[in-house]
Design an enzyme around this catalytic site. Structure first.
Site, PDB file in Angstrom:
ATOM      1  CE1 TYR A 102      -4.119   2.195   0.502  1.00 28.74           C
ATOM      2  CE2 TYR A 102      -2.655   3.420   1.494  1.00 28.74           C
ATOM      3  CZ  TYR A 102      -3.784   3.302   1.026  1.00 28.74           C
ATOM      4  OH  TYR A 102      -4.701   4.147   0.786  1.00 28.74           O
ATOM      5  CG  PHE A 155      -7.678  17.678 -24.198  1.00 30.40           C
ATOM      6  CD1 PHE A 155      -7.771  17.024 -25.191  1.00 30.40           C
ATOM      7  CD2 PHE A 155      -8.059  16.768 -23.076  1.00 30.40           C
ATOM      8  CE1 PHE A 155      -8.214  15.582 -25.557  1.00 30.40           C
ATOM      9  CE2 PHE A 155      -8.425  15.540 -23.370  1.00 30.40           C
ATOM     10  CZ  PHE A 155      -8.452  15.186 -24.516  1.00 30.40           C
ATOM     11  CB  THR A 156     -12.598  17.204 -23.669  1.00 34.41           C
ATOM     12  OG1 THR A 156     -11.691  16.208 -23.620  1.00 34.41           O
ATOM     13  CG2 THR A 156     -12.977  17.381 -25.056  1.00 34.41           C
ATOM     14  CG  ASP A 192      -2.013  18.064 -21.529  1.00 36.10           C
ATOM     15  OD1 ASP A 192      -1.052  16.937 -21.442  1.00 36.10           O
ATOM     16  OD2 ASP A 192      -3.181  17.991 -21.584  1.00 36.10           O
ATOM     17  CE  LYS A 235      -4.813   9.944 -23.881  1.00 36.31           C
ATOM     18  NZ  LYS A 235      -4.893  11.160 -23.437  1.00 36.31           N
ATOM     19  NE  ARG A 261     -12.522  14.806 -29.386  1.00 34.60           N
ATOM     20  CZ  ARG A 261     -12.413  14.304 -28.133  1.00 34.60           C
ATOM     21  NH1 ARG A 261     -10.978  14.212 -27.846  1.00 34.60           N
ATOM     22  NH2 ARG A 261     -13.339  14.365 -27.598  1.00 34.60           N
ATOM     23  CG  PHE A 295     -17.093  14.072 -26.439  1.00 34.48           C
ATOM     24  CD1 PHE A 295     -16.699  15.242 -25.322  1.00 34.48           C
ATOM     25  CD2 PHE A 295     -15.985  13.118 -26.173  1.00 34.48           C
ATOM     26  CE1 PHE A 295     -15.685  15.159 -24.564  1.00 34.48           C
ATOM     27  CE2 PHE A 295     -15.171  12.945 -25.211  1.00 34.48           C
ATOM     28  CZ  PHE A 295     -14.736  14.302 -24.503  1.00 34.48           C
TER      29      PHE A 295
END
Ligand SMILES: *Cc1c(COP(=O)(O)O)cnc(C)c1O
Length: 471
Positions: free
Chosen positions: A85, A137-138, A228, A271, A395, A462
């Site tokens: 943990y 970005f969303t 980001d 990603k 998009r 979306f």
């Protein structure tokens, strides 16, 4: 000064063919269901590709998020999970990898990118603040808004033009940014939100010159700069390819220099980092780290696992080192570019130059007869699935959502369908099949009708909205 953009793979890689720097050790069978079954499946999904079952999909280009194939090294790392943990040894491997390749001092693990966005937004944004950034970005913008902030787009105008060949369409327009700073005052700007590459603009990169100048501007006003870093390795490839002085630098060196101009970064490791789940926040300021590593305990998990299993952190640590290998990133972007060239050769309207992770088809030009509130990109994604079982993502206006003030649709300039290429998953033959499917849908474009939205969720619509064909 920048180098011109190579127009063909031949120019980029020389006359000889190139091949993926890996071979396949384990396969996952693919299957295409019949046209009648696809008709049924897309109707049951409300014409929203997010709501399809993956068993009903043949080639899945919905997203490059969490869809990468891990290497044999990463799978071996999974067996070395320390599922303690607290203080898992895998966390320290992850921390070391982030420090080595991104250069930040403090690392907070999170279950994925939006977990990190939540922490940084909550730690730094106060109600009434403004957060300028190079296109929204969303999930990034939503967390900024939920924390009480307002996002303001300061990307260069070229980014909004799908045909403009600017080599760094992700750049911040420094004049736009300075006007925002003067309008709201620097004390109302907790940080500038910089993304490399810019997903919603088509995976477009930011130049090193731009981030350097941005750093100077931020310093002049005492504003912090956060990155980001989700596809920053892909961004580094474009710098190596296009920016004067970087052709002989390694991807790893370019990545680290770029990050050195920023105060920290959040990461969707799903990603660039070649894992199926994971993320992190990394910062240089101790006060921000203390707040974030306290908040992570509330929202994600203890600060040495942040919602990930030990084995996930090990695979991630190994993925970071694989992601920055020059031959890996060259073949990753090379495959995307290969698909783009097939489509461009057939005059199918796509965003140019082709970006790092996907081909973005310009649905406004594909279906000029459909008004934007009949959802041309949503329609195109549904048609592509119907034709060939290929799954893509909208998009455009659906992703852009509604203006929180007026409640109206936001009408983005870019109305796109994203064919997103998972890393190390599909072959060139899959790219050929995909290009031919897009061509078939293009040839039938004039008979295609739009969609009507029949269910609209409140957040990030979306993902879950449902549609019906307009009769
Ligand atoms: C995917 C993504 C995120 C959010 O990350 P998740 O892992 O999906 O939560 C943030 N920014 C960009 C640019 C992304 O592509």
């Amino acid at each position: 000064m920048t180098h011109p953009i190579p127009q063909t793979m031949g120019q980029q890689f020389g006359r000889r063919s190139w091949a993926e720097p890996w071979k396949i050790k384990m396969v996952e069978p693919l299957r295409m269901i019949s046209r009648a079954e696809r008709d049924q499946a897309i109707a049951a999904a409300g014409y929203n590709t997010f709501l399809l079952r993956s068993d009903d999909v043949y080639i899945d280009l919905l997203t490059d998020s969490g869809t990468s194939a891990m290497s044999d090294r990463q799978w071996a790392g999974m067996m070395l999970g320390d599922e303690a943990y607290a203080g898992s040894r895998n966390f320290y491997h992850l921390e070391e990898a982030v420090r080595e390749y991104y250069g930040y001092r403090y690392v907070v693990p999170t279950h994925q990118g939006r977990g990190a966005e939540h922490l940084i937004s909550k730690a730094l944004i106060k109600p009434g603040d403004t957060i300028p950034g190079n296109m929204y970005f969303t999930t990034t913008r939503l967390h900024q808004e939920l924390a009480g902030g307002v996002f303001v787009d300061v990307i260069v105008d070229e980014a909004h033009d799908p045909a403009n060949l600017h080599p760094f369409k992700g750049n911040v327009d420094l004049d736009k940014l300075e006007r925002v700073i003067k309008r709201v005052g620097p004390e109302k700007i907790p940080y500038v939100s910089l993304a490399g590459t810019v997903n919603m603009a088509g995976g477009q990169p930011v130049s090193m010159a731009n981030v350097r100048a941005l750093r100077e501007l931020c310093d002049r006003y005492g504003i912090r700069l956060y990155l980001d870093a989700t596809r920053m390795v892909e961004n580094a490839f474009f710098i190596q390819e296009r920016e004067e002085g970087y052709a002989d630098k390694s991807i790893a060196a370019i990545l680290k220099e770029f990050c050195s101009y920023t105060d920290g970064a959040w990461m969707s490791a799903k990603k660039d980092h070649l894992v199926n789940i994971g993320g992190w926040l990394a910062v240089n300021h101790q006060d921000v780290f203390e707040t974030a590593s306290n908040l992570v305990v509330v929202y994600e998990g203890l600060h040495t696992y942040g919602g990930m299993a030990g084995r996930d952190m090990e695979a991630l640590a190994i993925g970071i080192t694989e992601a920055v290998q020059d031959d890996h990133i060259r073949s990753r972007i090379g495959q995307v570019r290969y698909l783009g060239e097939l489509l461009a050769d057939w005059d199918i309207p796509i965003v140019q130059p082709v970006g790092g992770h996907a081909i973005f088809v310009n649905a406004k030009r594909f279906y000029p007869h459909l008004p934007q509130d009949q959802f041309p990109a949503q329609t195109l994604a549904a048609e592509l699935y119907l034709d060939s079982g290929i799954r893509a993502m909208e998009r455009g206006i659906v992703s852009a959502g509604r203006d929180p003030e007026t409640g109206d649709h936001r009408y983005p300039a870019l109305e796109l369908v994203r064919l997103t290429i998972p890393r190390r998953v599909y072959t060139q033959a899959h790219m050929d099949v995909t290009a031919e499917a897009v061509k078939a849908v293009y040839e039938a474009r004039e008979q295609t009708r739009g969609l009507r939205m029949v269910y609209e969720p409140k957040y990030l619509r979306f993902f879950q909205a449902r549609f019906e064909p307009i009769e």
